[in-house]
Design an enzyme around this catalytic site. Structure first.
Site, PDB file in Angstrom:
ATOM      1  N   HIS A 143       0.833  -1.198   0.000  1.00 46.99           N
ATOM      2  CA  HIS A 143       0.000   0.000   0.000  1.00 46.99           C
ATOM      3  C   HIS A 143       0.873   1.255   0.000  1.00 46.99           C
ATOM      4  CE1 HIS A 143      -3.551   2.393   1.669  1.00 46.99           C
ATOM      5  NE2 HIS A 143      -2.523   3.164   2.016  1.00 46.99           N
ATOM      6  N   GLU A 144       1.876   1.284   0.873  1.00 44.21           N
ATOM      7  CA  GLU A 144       2.738   2.470   0.964  1.00 44.21           C
ATOM      8  C   GLU A 144       3.654   2.599  -0.248  1.00 44.21           C
ATOM      9  OE1 GLU A 144       2.106   4.690   3.131  1.00 44.21           O
ATOM     10  OE2 GLU A 144       0.675   3.413   4.194  1.00 44.21           O
ATOM     11  N   HIS A 147       1.689   4.247  -2.842  1.00 45.52           N
ATOM     12  CA  HIS A 147       1.700   5.704  -2.657  1.00 45.52           C
ATOM     13  C   HIS A 147       2.959   6.314  -3.281  1.00 45.52           C
ATOM     14  CE1 HIS A 147      -1.824   6.562  -0.336  1.00 45.52           C
ATOM     15  NE2 HIS A 147      -1.478   5.858   0.724  1.00 45.52           N
ATOM     16  N   GLU A 194      -6.198   6.774  -1.066  1.00 46.28           N
ATOM     17  CA  GLU A 194      -6.108   5.599  -0.197  1.00 46.28           C
ATOM     18  C   GLU A 194      -6.732   4.376  -0.864  1.00 46.28           C
ATOM     19  OE1 GLU A 194      -4.666   5.034   2.972  1.00 46.28           O
ATOM     20  OE2 GLU A 194      -3.644   6.810   2.206  1.00 46.28           O
TER      21      GLU A 194
END
Length: 370
Positions: A143-144, A147, A194
């Protein structure tokens, strides 16, 4: 393992099981339509990167880097080695050439973030590390990294700066209003980002159950034996469809100060995307590639964003969204729909309150301003 074994920094990084890799994947492949259209437009602006780098002296990036370096634990082969393996593997799967620095910060609140202008920094809290198992944590690391690949760290840093600035200028007449307008707009974008990053986490972990478990733990703690995925997803359905127009307004007010969507909503959105044709095409190796980003059409991205919003409104079970959809399709009686949505009039003793209709010759004119 990711396709086959791979070399990074002279060491062989072997993940726990075989996973597909996505060479040259563009973040456009997994980005939420609203997130994608904003980012494509910004990327196409001439001099955009230069302007933000010029602002770097005002933004807290340098301070953040020194803070994490001095008061957190940097992930490496020697410290939190299992997280380092996950990080390198996530970068390999999403083909991110430069592995971001990653820190573990002492904080019982489960959280993670990706910040930075020139180079992204990933920070996870001890509360998150202690809460999640290996596969759940792999999804968070993915997930990060998502980003970082999307360039979200730049805007996250701006959001942190503006949030702090809003507190400092709160005493200036109208000064805080302008800043908070920007913060509110950035938060709305960040909530969509997100959803994009959740998709990246699924592409890295390639285990929907682990992603679901992680979100459930963030919502309810380390009590999986007391939780059920299907029941958790039913909460999202009840949240979306339940109540009347008053509840729709309250939902909007509840989410405005948040940088993240509600956890049940994230779980439902991720499950829906995992079952979509878009996700299957990526898993089959058919996806937008980074070397095509320069040719991406801003107009096409905005049209996709508009189509995505239109589809969300059309398929939503939320009372306010259903009202908007019905009005857009030509359904009339706005006043009646609003009265019913807000539970009708509450005045005592009136024929409206009692449910009785007035005599025909006393029928009041229709009102659309309720």
């Amino acid at each position: 393992m990711s396709d086959d074994g791979h070399e990074q920094d002279g060491r062989r990084n072997v993940p726990g099981r075989r996973r597909r890799r996505f060479p040259g994947i563009s973040s456009r492949a997994y980005e939420h339509p609203a997130d994608r259209s904003a980012l494509v437009a910004l990327r196409r602006l001439s001099g955009f990167d230069t302007v933000f780098k010029a602002l770097s002296g005002l933004l807290p990036e340098r301070s953040l880097r020194l803070l994490f370096l001095s008061d957190s634990v940097r992930v490496s082969d020697e410290q939190f080695a299992h997280l380092h393996v996950m990080l390198r593997d996530a970068c390999y799967i999403l083909d991110l050439e430069r592995v971001p620095q990653m820190y573990v910060r002492q904080d019982p609140q489960p959280n993670a973030m990706c910040v930075g202008l020139d180079e992204p920094i990933i920070v996870v809290t001890t509360g998150l590390v202690e809460l999640l198992d290996e596969e759940e944590m792999r999804a968070v690391v993915g997930h990060e990294v998502g980003h970082a690949l999307s360039g979200h760290s730049v805007y996250r840093t701006v959001l942190l700066f503006l949030t702090g600035l809003a507190l400092k200028v709160a005493w200036i007449p109208l000064g805080n209003v302008a800043i908070m307008a920007l913060v509110t707009a950035l938060r709305e974008w960040f909530r969509k980002s997100e959803l994009s990053a959740d998709r990246a986490g699924l592409l890295v972990g390639q285990d929907l159950r682990a992603s679901m478990r992680g979100l459930m733990k963030i919502a309810g703690g380390n009590h999986l034996h007391e939780m059920n995925v299907d029941a958790f997803l039913r909460q999202a359905e009840e949240y979306e469809a339940g109540g009347d127009l008053r509840d729709s307004v309250l939902k909007i007010l509840n989410v405005l100060p948040r940088s993240h969507p509600f956890t049940t909503v994230r779980a439902a959105e991720l499950k829906k995307w995992s079952e979509s044709r878009d996700h299957q095409r990526i898993m089959d190796g058919h996806y937008e590639r980074r070397d095509q980003d320069k040719d991406a059409s801003v107009g096409d991205s905005f049209r996709q964003s508009a189509a995505g919003y239109a589809s969300d409104v059309k398929n939503s079970k939320d009372p306010l969204m259903k009202l908007v959809s019905d009005l857009a399709s030509g359904a009339g009686d706005l006043g009646g729909r609003v009265r019913r949505g807000f539970g009708g009039f509450t005045g005592s003793g009136s024929s409206a309150a009692s449910g009785e209709r007035p005599p025909k010759d006393e029928e009041p004119p229709p009102r659309d301003d309720v």
